[in-house]
Enzyme design. Structure first.
Site, PDB file in Angstrom:
ATOM      1  N   ASP A 134     143.783 -52.949  38.754  1.00  0.00           N
ATOM      2  CA  ASP A 134     144.283 -53.981  39.663  1.00  0.00           C
ATOM      3  C   ASP A 134     143.870 -55.409  39.300  1.00  0.00           C
ATOM      4  O   ASP A 134     144.710 -56.292  39.181  1.00  0.00           O
ATOM      5  CB  ASP A 134     143.842 -53.651  41.097  1.00  0.00           C
ATOM      6  CG  ASP A 134     144.512 -54.509  42.146  1.00  0.00           C
ATOM      7  OD1 ASP A 134     145.651 -54.933  41.899  1.00  0.00           O
ATOM      8  OD2 ASP A 134     143.908 -54.736  43.199  1.00  0.00           O
ATOM      9  N   ASP A 140     149.468 -53.347  36.184  1.00  0.00           N
ATOM     10  CA  ASP A 140     149.418 -51.905  36.460  1.00  0.00           C
ATOM     11  C   ASP A 140     150.823 -51.324  36.549  1.00  0.00           C
ATOM     12  O   ASP A 140     151.092 -50.221  36.069  1.00  0.00           O
ATOM     13  CB  ASP A 140     148.692 -51.632  37.786  1.00  0.00           C
ATOM     14  CG  ASP A 140     147.254 -52.105  37.789  1.00  0.00           C
ATOM     15  OD1 ASP A 140     146.639 -52.126  36.719  1.00  0.00           O
ATOM     16  OD2 ASP A 140     146.746 -52.446  38.871  1.00  0.00           O
ATOM     17  N   ARG A 141     151.699 -52.076  37.180  1.00  0.00           N
ATOM     18  CA  ARG A 141     153.055 -51.586  37.419  1.00  0.00           C
ATOM     19  C   ARG A 141     153.833 -51.462  36.110  1.00  0.00           C
ATOM     20  O   ARG A 141     154.525 -50.466  35.879  1.00  0.00           O
ATOM     21  CB  ARG A 141     153.776 -52.521  38.396  1.00  0.00           C
ATOM     22  CG  ARG A 141     155.146 -52.047  38.819  1.00  0.00           C
ATOM     23  CD  ARG A 141     155.553 -52.669  40.146  1.00  0.00           C
ATOM     24  NE  ARG A 141     155.531 -54.109  40.121  1.00  0.00           N
ATOM     25  CZ  ARG A 141     156.628 -54.874  40.065  1.00  0.00           C
ATOM     26  NH1 ARG A 141     157.829 -54.324  40.003  1.00  0.00           N
ATOM     27  NH2 ARG A 141     156.526 -56.181  40.087  1.00  0.00           N
ATOM     28  N   ILE A 158     155.421 -49.145  42.245  1.00  0.00           N
ATOM     29  CA  ILE A 158     155.799 -47.985  41.445  1.00  0.00           C
ATOM     30  C   ILE A 158     156.089 -46.827  42.391  1.00  0.00           C
ATOM     31  O   ILE A 158     155.274 -46.498  43.265  1.00  0.00           O
ATOM     32  CB  ILE A 158     154.665 -47.611  40.466  1.00  0.00           C
ATOM     33  CG1 ILE A 158     154.625 -48.603  39.306  1.00  0.00           C
ATOM     34  CG2 ILE A 158     154.858 -46.193  39.923  1.00  0.00           C
ATOM     35  CD1 ILE A 158     155.846 -48.575  38.393  1.00  0.00           C
ATOM     36  N   CYS A 247     161.117 -47.199  52.913  1.00  0.00           N
ATOM     37  CA  CYS A 247     161.654 -46.635  51.663  1.00  0.00           C
ATOM     38  C   CYS A 247     161.995 -45.155  51.826  1.00  0.00           C
ATOM     39  O   CYS A 247     161.126 -44.352  52.185  1.00  0.00           O
ATOM     40  CB  CYS A 247     160.634 -46.808  50.539  1.00  0.00           C
ATOM     41  SG  CYS A 247     161.161 -46.082  48.964  1.00  0.00           S
TER      42      CYS A 247
END
Length: 379
Positions: A134, A140-141, A158, A247
């Site tokens: 992070d 990271d993504r 992600i 989502c």
């Protein structure tokens, strides 16, 4: 041992130490990411928490000479509490985002990554590694996307097939040339629910975020919250889960795989009024183990004041008045003045006028004026 065998062994070992998903990516430069980062920079969409040197963010070779592979790991965290405390009129509560429910994920993932590094170094002594979570230079993504952990969703998270977007990410860069895994196909399609649901319109379009408007970012700032976003904050104390909650890929995803990530309901959804008078020591003792404490108590207390205004909690007025009169921090005094204007009635008008005559900080004076205007509208 061949590299293919070593990869299989590492994957098997990762499962024994609590890694839920692991993927392998090449350490080639992230050229498309560079273009996106430059665009974000030009538009002023960055949060300011990122590594400022874009070259370090997109060129793993700058972090580890001879870098050949980036190993991405994901750990799933819960999306639901077993026994969440009720938010009642008698005891109004705030909430930390799900990523800050358990023990600080930075520490948890660093421990897993350190074990993976030791595993590799025992088998390939000449290999070199570095790892990060992070706060490191790499995205990271972008790493997870390239390594096949999941696809990069329109909510800028992600999304994994197994755990949705409720995952923490970390990566390990190594000089070992592992066979890379294949990225997943983006599966958001025409769905735009996260963009439509974003409380502040921070999701400009699928996959593009204006961090300066993002509630998750705003809850971590230390200055006054822009007035136009205060009502949007609701009772959030740290972070925001709206784009994850709506989502469809997260529907039914609730994984309780790691005891250290289980929430203490009284920490994840704390009572608001006691937060206002908490000392630094008390704050560290109670919240110091969660990631949401990293900016200290001031942003949390400021957000608690905003949350109490959101609820129009009359019981908080006396504490807010005390903060306005005595707190040494302008942000807390000023936010309290605004909240008194939201919650109070004509009786509090004289108080704000009195404080206007003794206050010296210009920003606090502005908040007192806003508070007086709010009270004037209640005449």
């Amino acid at each position: 041992m061949t590299l293919a065998q070593l990869k299989d062994e590492l994957i098997a070992y990762s499962k024994t130490i609590g890694v839920d998903k692991i993927g392998f990516a090449s350490a080639d430069p992230f050229l498309q990411l560079k273009d996106r980062l430059l665009t974000q920079q030009e538009l002023g969409f960055q949060s300011g928490f990122e590594e400022p040197d874009i070259e370090k963010r997109v060129q793993p070779e700058k972090l580890l000479q001879g870098a050949r592979t980036i190993i991405s790991i994901a750990l799933a965290y819960p999306s639901k509490m077993a026994s969440p405390p009720k938010n009642t009129r008698e005891d109004r509560r705030g909430i930390f985002c799900r990523a800050s429910w358990g023990r600080d994920y930075h520490d948890v993932l660093r421990e897993r990554l350190k074990k993976l590094e030791q595993f590799l170094q025992e088998r390939v002594p000449e290999a070199r590694t570095i790892s990060m979570v992070d706060t490191g230079e790499l995205s990271d993504r972008a790493v997870a996307e390239r390594a096949g952990i999941g696809w990069s969703g329109k909510n800028c998270a992600i999304i994994t097939p197994e755990f949705g977007s409720y995952v923490y990410l970390g990566e390990l860069v190594t000089t070992i040339s592992f066979e890379p895994d294949s990225p997943l196909t983006e599966q958001c399609g025409t769905c735009n629910k996260c963009v439509d649901a974003c409380p502040t319109g921070a999701l400009i379009q699928g996959g593009q975020l204006d961090s300066s408007k993002c509630i998750a970012f705003l809850t971590q700032t230390k200055d006054f919250l822009p007035e136009q976003y205060r009502k949007k904050l609701g009772n959030r104390l740290y972070g925001c889960d709206t784009c994850q909650q709506v989502c469809p890929e997260n529907k039914g995803k609730d994984h309780h795989l790691h005891p250290e990530m289980e929430p203490d309901p009284e920490i994840a959804k704390p009572k608001l009024i006691p937060l206002l008078t908490m000392s630094n020591r008390e704050f560290k003792e109670r919240f110091g183990h969660v990631s949401g404490s990293w900016r200290g108590k001031k942003p949390i207390q400021r957000n608690a004041i905003v949350a109490l205004a959101h609820f129009k909690d009359q019981k908080a007025l006396q504490e807010l008045i005390t903060l306005l009169k005595k707190d040494p921090r302008p942000v807390i005094r000023g936010t309290a003045a605004w909240a008194i204007g939201v919650i109070g009635s004509k009786e509090e008008k004289n108080l704000l006028i009195q404080m206007k005559n003794t206050e010296t900080d210009t920003k606090v004076l502005r908040e007192i004026e806003i508070g007086l205007d709010l009270l004037k509208n209640k005449d």
